[in-house]
Design a protein around this motif. Structure first.
Motif, PDB file in Angstrom:
ATOM      1  N   GLU A 137      33.841 103.189  25.290  1.00 29.72           N
ATOM      2  CA  GLU A 137      32.549 103.241  25.974  1.00 29.72           C
ATOM      3  C   GLU A 137      32.700 103.537  27.471  1.00 29.72           C
ATOM      4  N   THR A 180      24.852 104.058  23.408  1.00 32.24           N
ATOM      5  CA  THR A 180      26.136 104.107  22.722  1.00 32.24           C
ATOM      6  C   THR A 180      26.383 102.777  22.043  1.00 32.24           C
ATOM      7  N   LEU A 235      32.616 105.069  17.850  1.00 32.34           N
ATOM      8  CA  LEU A 235      31.579 105.034  18.878  1.00 32.34           C
ATOM      9  C   LEU A 235      30.431 105.937  18.438  1.00 32.34           C
TER      10      LEU A 235
END
Lengths: 425, 425
Positions: A204, A228, A235
């Motif tokens: 991230e 996200t 992800l």
């Protein structure tokens, strides 16, 4: 034009944490797809006062639609219809047509098919479930409980009352959307697109850095709402945007795919499981699992139709199964340890040999909490990949987390290894 | 004396239904165990205005404690601390000791161990995570984010701010309970006991009938709060009661155990998995799975220490694996079909033979959606149980639901069959 919704999930068993709610997330995802912004979800026990407070809260927040789930059953603690009606100031009326529909459903059950008179308790239950707030529109039951749609009024939003069992709720959804009360809200919804990318091996913070750059470089980036979500080692990158801003999204997607060409495995949100199933077309696969203990095979067979490509697998938890069933040489285990690349390779080769599969994937690792040895901490997992006509390959990963997470991540890594062997980045 | 709490789960990815929340249910269950009533759980996106509205709602509902989860990360959309501080009218202060703690944690990660200066972005992240509302008590991080406890004031309840990753939150829980802000609420909590029974093969309506009878027969029954929850084929029966009413609970428990002597397998809430692990002491087990595709082995190996009794298993999804690896005669499959008791028996016997286990359990069924044949609808699952020194037994069950549910229920049935073979009712 825009529309906002609030969701109220009812049920003491949900509020108390005894069962995981499936309805709130499902309804929220469907509303967002339809361009309705979800402002709040609230969870309520079976207490009328608390439900009334949540209805008042959402009305006060000026949402355009409240969706409630649950509390429509025949028992005394099913209070949603009564409580919502009181909140709206609408008296309850007995709906005879609805009562007949519900009775017909119950009589279709084998044990009541031949009974002239239904038991009193059942008759009372039908009468209760056929009560509708005056002026509201009942929605035909998909189990025994009808849904109810109540049009907006000056002082309150439209309210859609749905049953609690997820299959009943989901089956009722199309009819619920067609009610004038809900259709009126949808008519004011944003014309919004929702697109997804999926990446593996991307963090991230790394992505956040790239998104900050994109914000500088891409004109109109502000129209994109990017969220996200890291789960199970993958992800998910979700983007919502007004239809008119599609080109901006395509520019962002191109930028991300260029930057993360190996990490982004799904440019359109298709899941790894679906991609893998398509990639396996015509080939067969088997597993040889130690630390994942059957999870890779279970995930492969989770899909309907997987019997056309999954032959099966060996869970070789004990070393004796590695040697006796998979044919891993005992000397190899003695020399390198069970958690080693040579043993993982021999496990994958063995799985191919005993099942006749074209492809075999193996896992051998230390899921913890015990079992760590010098140089092999908890989370060490070795993978072997055997593909017909190719040299068997191995890789070792150090996975974070507790036993459950190490096993879950190892399962995901295993499937990605197979996918990348079939569809190189 | 009593205490009520509200829980606020933050995160756009939770509100939008992208990920399932684990924290709300976990915190609710812990608070209820401690005698704190949970009045509301609310889910909030990463928008300060919505979070402020939910804080105001819960304060308005006169809860004694608000627990928030999530939104403590280093990125711009992690807004919980700032928003709660503003709600409480408390300025934020930089906590230098906390900043040093967080930096030490980050420097313990391999990639930053040898770096003199941390990257600017990381330094900024540390500074953000070390901000604490003035007068509030930070709780040492269990990941990189500290928790925060804020004492109650005249116009608002105590507020406990916890991180979003479930492992960090759960690891921080004991320290959070020890803060004066939370301990003050717990001191007012009810002196409540919480007990659990678990049953298998018992329906909720059946139990409801018995509970109505108990209400008539047992003096003081009204002091017991009984909730039931069906999950994965097991019925959990939870009872909360004031400590003084323990004898009433024991009377109810005796009544239920008498009525459902075969169904209630856990008189104290111990899970099937724990009971089975204890019952297997000294014996070894293996699996032979078709429709469950590895789920039985995965569940058996879910427990730390399972390597002392799980040898492994064969996922014989294809008939070729049933014949070639497990030694099921092809003629048996031809004659009875793969989903049949004779084949299930041969699979279990085969699993014992190839692994050398004392016990083997097998599954062969039609999980759906396709695959039904006349007389064998979707949900038909045959089980085989082979135990050293006993005749191999088989049973067929017709399980409800979709593919995922049939597989899950079949896994539970398989484990119950093993348990009841070791510990008869």
């Amino acid at each position: 034009m825009s529309a906002r919704a609030g969701i109220i999930v009812t049920g003491t068993e949900v509020l108390s944490g005894q069962i995981a709610d499936q309805n709130g997330p499902w309804v929220a995802a469907r509303l967002l797809e339809l361009g309705v912004d979800v402002a709040h979800t609230t969870i309520c026990g079976d207490r009328p006062r608390d439900l009334t407070a949540q209805l008042a809260f959402l009305a006060d927040q000026r949402v355009d639609l409240i969706v409630t789930t649950g509390g429509l059953g025949p028992t005394a603690d099913d209070l949603t219809v009564e409580t919502v009606a009181a909140f709206c100031g609408l008296p309850l009326r007995a709906d005879d047509v609805l009562a007949q529909q519900i009775e017909a459903i119950i009589r279709s059950w084998r044990r009541y098919a031949e009974v002239d008179e239904l038991p009193d308790a059942l008759a009372a239950a039908i009468a209760k479930q056929a009560l509708v707030p005056d002026g509201a529109l009942p929605i035909a039951p998909t189990g025994t409980a009808p849904g109810i749609a109540i049009a907006a009024a000056a002082d309150r939003p439209a309210i859609l009352i749905l049953p609690g069992p997820p299959r009943e709720l989901q089956a009722m959804w199309p009819a619920a959307l067609a009610t004038p009360a809900v259709a009126g809200v949808l008519a004011r919804a944003d014309d919004v697109e929702h697109r997804q990318l999926r990446a593996f091996g991307l963090s991230e913070p790394d992505l956040a850095t790239t998104l900050r750059r994109a914000e500088q470089e891409l004109p109109g980036f502000g129209a994109l709402e990017v969220t996200t979500c890291m789960r199970g080692g993958e992800l998910d990158i979700s983007t919502r945007f007004p239809h008119a801003d599609e080109q901006t999204y395509l520019d962002l997607k191109a930028l991300l795919r260029q930057q993360y060409s190996t990490e982004i495995f799904s440019p359109d949100g298709t899941t790894l499981d679906d991609l893998l199933a398509a990639a396996l077309a015509g080939a067969t696969i088997a597993t040889a699992e130690s630390c994942t203990g059957g999870m890779v095979a279970a995930r492969l067979t989770d899909r309907a139709g997987s019997s056309s490509y999954v032959l099966g697998g060996i869970v070789s938890y004990a070393n004796s199964v590695k040697t006796d069933v998979l044919g891993v040489p005992a000397a190899l285990i003695d020399e390198h340890g069970a958690v080693s690349e040579p043993v993982a390779a021999a496990m994958a080769d063995g799985a191919r040999a005993v099942t006749g599969a074209d492809i075999a994937i193996s896992t051998s690792g230390i899921a913890g909490p015990g079992g760590a040895v010098p140089g092999k901490p908890v989370g060490t997992v070795c993978f072997g990949l055997a593909v017909a006509g190719r040299a068997t390959t191995t890789i070792t990963r150090w996975l974070p987390g507790d036993r459950a997470l190490v096993r879950t991540l190892a399962t995901t890594v295993a499937l990605h290894l197979v996918y990348r062997a079939l569809v190189p980045a």
